[in-house]
Design a protein around this motif. Sequence first.
Motif, PDB file in Angstrom:
ATOM      1  N   ARG A 139     -68.529 -40.711  26.522  1.00  0.00           N
ATOM      2  CA  ARG A 139     -69.334 -40.950  25.320  1.00  0.00           C
ATOM      3  C   ARG A 139     -70.247 -39.769  25.045  1.00  0.00           C
ATOM      4  O   ARG A 139     -70.369 -39.301  23.909  1.00  0.00           O
ATOM      5  CB  ARG A 139     -70.200 -42.210  25.509  1.00  0.00           C
ATOM      6  N   CYS A 161     -67.668 -40.436  14.926  1.00  0.00           N
ATOM      7  CA  CYS A 161     -68.695 -39.403  15.070  1.00  0.00           C
ATOM      8  C   CYS A 161     -68.144 -37.992  14.886  1.00  0.00           C
ATOM      9  O   CYS A 161     -68.912 -37.044  14.773  1.00  0.00           O
ATOM     10  CB  CYS A 161     -69.413 -39.529  16.409  1.00  0.00           C
ATOM     11  N   GLY A 167     -70.441 -34.494  18.261  1.00  0.00           N
ATOM     12  CA  GLY A 167     -70.433 -35.388  17.112  1.00  0.00           C
ATOM     13  C   GLY A 167     -71.271 -34.858  15.961  1.00  0.00           C
ATOM     14  O   GLY A 167     -72.084 -33.938  16.122  1.00  0.00           O
ATOM     15  N   LEU A 185     -75.240 -39.074  13.792  1.00  0.00           N
ATOM     16  CA  LEU A 185     -76.102 -39.469  14.902  1.00  0.00           C
ATOM     17  C   LEU A 185     -77.532 -39.700  14.420  1.00  0.00           C
ATOM     18  O   LEU A 185     -78.219 -40.612  14.886  1.00  0.00           O
ATOM     19  CB  LEU A 185     -76.080 -38.398  15.995  1.00  0.00           C
ATOM     20  N   ASP A 215     -77.257 -42.688  22.698  1.00  0.00           N
ATOM     21  CA  ASP A 215     -76.787 -42.894  24.081  1.00  0.00           C
ATOM     22  C   ASP A 215     -77.423 -44.155  24.660  1.00  0.00           C
ATOM     23  O   ASP A 215     -76.742 -44.991  25.253  1.00  0.00           O
ATOM     24  CB  ASP A 215     -77.141 -41.674  24.942  1.00  0.00           C
ATOM     25  N   MET A 270     -78.993 -37.968  19.589  1.00  0.00           N
ATOM     26  CA  MET A 270     -77.977 -38.245  20.612  1.00  0.00           C
ATOM     27  C   MET A 270     -78.563 -39.126  21.716  1.00  0.00           C
ATOM     28  O   MET A 270     -77.928 -40.077  22.176  1.00  0.00           O
ATOM     29  CB  MET A 270     -77.471 -36.922  21.188  1.00  0.00           C
ATOM     30  N   LEU A 276     -70.512 -37.457  21.778  1.00  0.00           N
ATOM     31  CA  LEU A 276     -71.753 -37.328  21.013  1.00  0.00           C
ATOM     32  C   LEU A 276     -72.192 -35.869  20.931  1.00  0.00           C
ATOM     33  O   LEU A 276     -72.702 -35.419  19.908  1.00  0.00           O
ATOM     34  CB  LEU A 276     -72.864 -38.176  21.641  1.00  0.00           C
TER      35      LEU A 276
END
Lengths: 146, 200, 364
Positions: free
Chosen positions: C192, C317, C199, C204, C291, C287, C196
């Motif tokens: 992930r 993303c 991304g 985000l 997260d 981010m 990100l």
Amino acid sequence: MEAARRRVHRILALANAQALRQACAAICDATPAAMLRGPETGMVMARGRIGGSGAAFNIGDVSLTRASVRLANGAIGHAAHLGRDAGRVRLAAIVDALWQDPERRREIEDRIVAPLERFVEARDAKLGGEVAATKVDFFTLVRGED
Amino acid sequence: MPARSEFAAGFADPVRDSQTVFRAVMDAMAHPGRIVGVAPELTPPTPLTATSGAIVLCLCDSDTRLWIDDNSPPAVSEWLGFQTGAPLTGNPAEAAFALVLDGEASPSLGQFCLGTQEYPDRSTTLVMQVQSLTGGAPLRLTGPGIDGSTTIAPVGLPRDFLTHWAENRARFPRGVDVILCAPDSVVGLPRSVSLSPERV
Amino acid sequence: MYVAVKGGEKAIDAAHRLLADRRRGDRDVPALSLEQIAGQLGLAVDRVMAEGSLFDPELAALAVKQSRGDLIEAIFLLRAYRTTLSRFGYARPVDTAAMLIERRISATFKDLPGGQLLGSTFDYTHRLLDPALATDEAVDAPDHRAGDGAATPRVTDLLGDEGLIEPDAKGGAEPGDLTRISPEFPMDRDLRLQALARGDEGWLLALGYSTQRGYGRTHPFVGEIRIGEVEIEIDMPGLDFPVVAGRIRLTECQMVNQFKGSAKEPPQFTRGYGLVFGQSERKAMAMALVDRALRARDFGEDVVAPAQDEEFVIAHCDNVQATGFVEHLKLPHYVDFQAELQLVRAMRAEWASAPEDERREAAE
């Protein structure tokens, strides 16, 4: 020995191209070297750690150029620097090979490694000083009594 | 520090040389049984030939696990490791590529990675060095990419190769692919090919 | 579906010539150099590197120039170039505690060891357009102060001593790599974070913002943001030891989130983490928020908001994928549309011929 050689690799990689060429050109140009591999440009995946010190994860790739050379005396030198500058990596590989020869080491340290180390330290110190100037010096205006 | 003598040079012109070799291997796989010339300028450690060495350099990198037969000298694996960065594996079932220099030292084809029903492409590709592609017992090839049938006569195939190949063929779409490498040419044996002894 | 159509080659050639002309603009104005872009539009270059997933300022500057400043197009160009480079391997994980700091702030601790270093920030500027920048006026050299050489440990390492904050999860396993395997859900945190890190910043930012507005609230504090260069250490065939190959600039954000506890976990501070190529504070903060939101299940929280929905967040993303799919709609869809036209005509004819009450029934 290994630590000393790693230090040379690090300094050569951190110096900028112009400083590196200036320091290496004379010695390296006088050193015939056969290419064993590269110089070739590709990439390495940079990794971080979750939270800073946890499990590793992949951030993204970084361009990197690497080269390996063999000198007339059979010594083999390697170098890998971020970016796509094949010329600087070839020079650094020759320096790595020359450095391994005990008879040349002093000369390589004095004429190439030491000046580049000073260059890197000066550059980092300049940046550090500029950032330090933006350090917040807190002072208390009024303190309430409990 | 003593220099390691196993470091022989790789491709002189990596991009052009690997493109040329890739083209030849692709042609060979697309035309099973056709002898395709590959004679790169390369001096790998013996007994690796320039042809099979070049194919491994061309196909392998740090993302491909490479298996090398047990009878190969360390110089071969060190050279390939240095030039390609491919991680070596001792387990044929997890190899993306396998280099067979000594057919006698090679496990049967079924012990390599055969891929899965979902991902049959994840099987091992074998680079198998043979002495010659002509002059041996003739073998008849049929299958996709062959107009009717064709014949090859390699010298130096592993023992029981035909039996193992028949088993490999029966596993389709799973199964390994083989590139037979003579000193100056190759023949592709994709898993879709049927092999049988030619009746003379 | 779209079909191949012939024709238009001349028009395409002319369009590309026109593009080149418009990109260059007025010939009396000097062309931009890559040094100018990398040096003076550095944050645009940083974004292109982060989302293009390739750290190379010179190539990113070229991409910005070629795309006329359309950063998603530039990211696309860099991603495309990236696919032509062979991967030599994986670097050793960077040590952000050893970063050559260019900026470092904490919103949770005033007096943290090493101090608060503002660096080059837009914070505290008045956001008034500066007419002086419209000219080439001389700019003063920055101030300089002898550094005190004080270490700058990560704030989260300081908090860790009390056990009030969750520790970093150690993991010896080789991390997964999205560029080598296709994504599957549920996804591990390492994958992930990789998604990100490359991304879209806007995506985000919006998701992070949504958690602050109540869609999956996480009670965040900025434990620390640090920007600076870290050394990249690699292993290379032929050497038995790792070597430093250079430095890259990163932005790290440690978000600390108040957590009231659950059946699974005691009350404590939990954490979200952001780490991005280049100087990109907004992206690193967003981010870290996302997260943390995506870790809802780990803490027994209800998954009710978009930012907590792993598949929704991760699958959308990537702006190269997104722009490809959205923009493909402008490609010729002549055949599909012909089929749709016929279908709509037939349905209208049926509708027109039906009695009124049947229509009403059909509508219900």
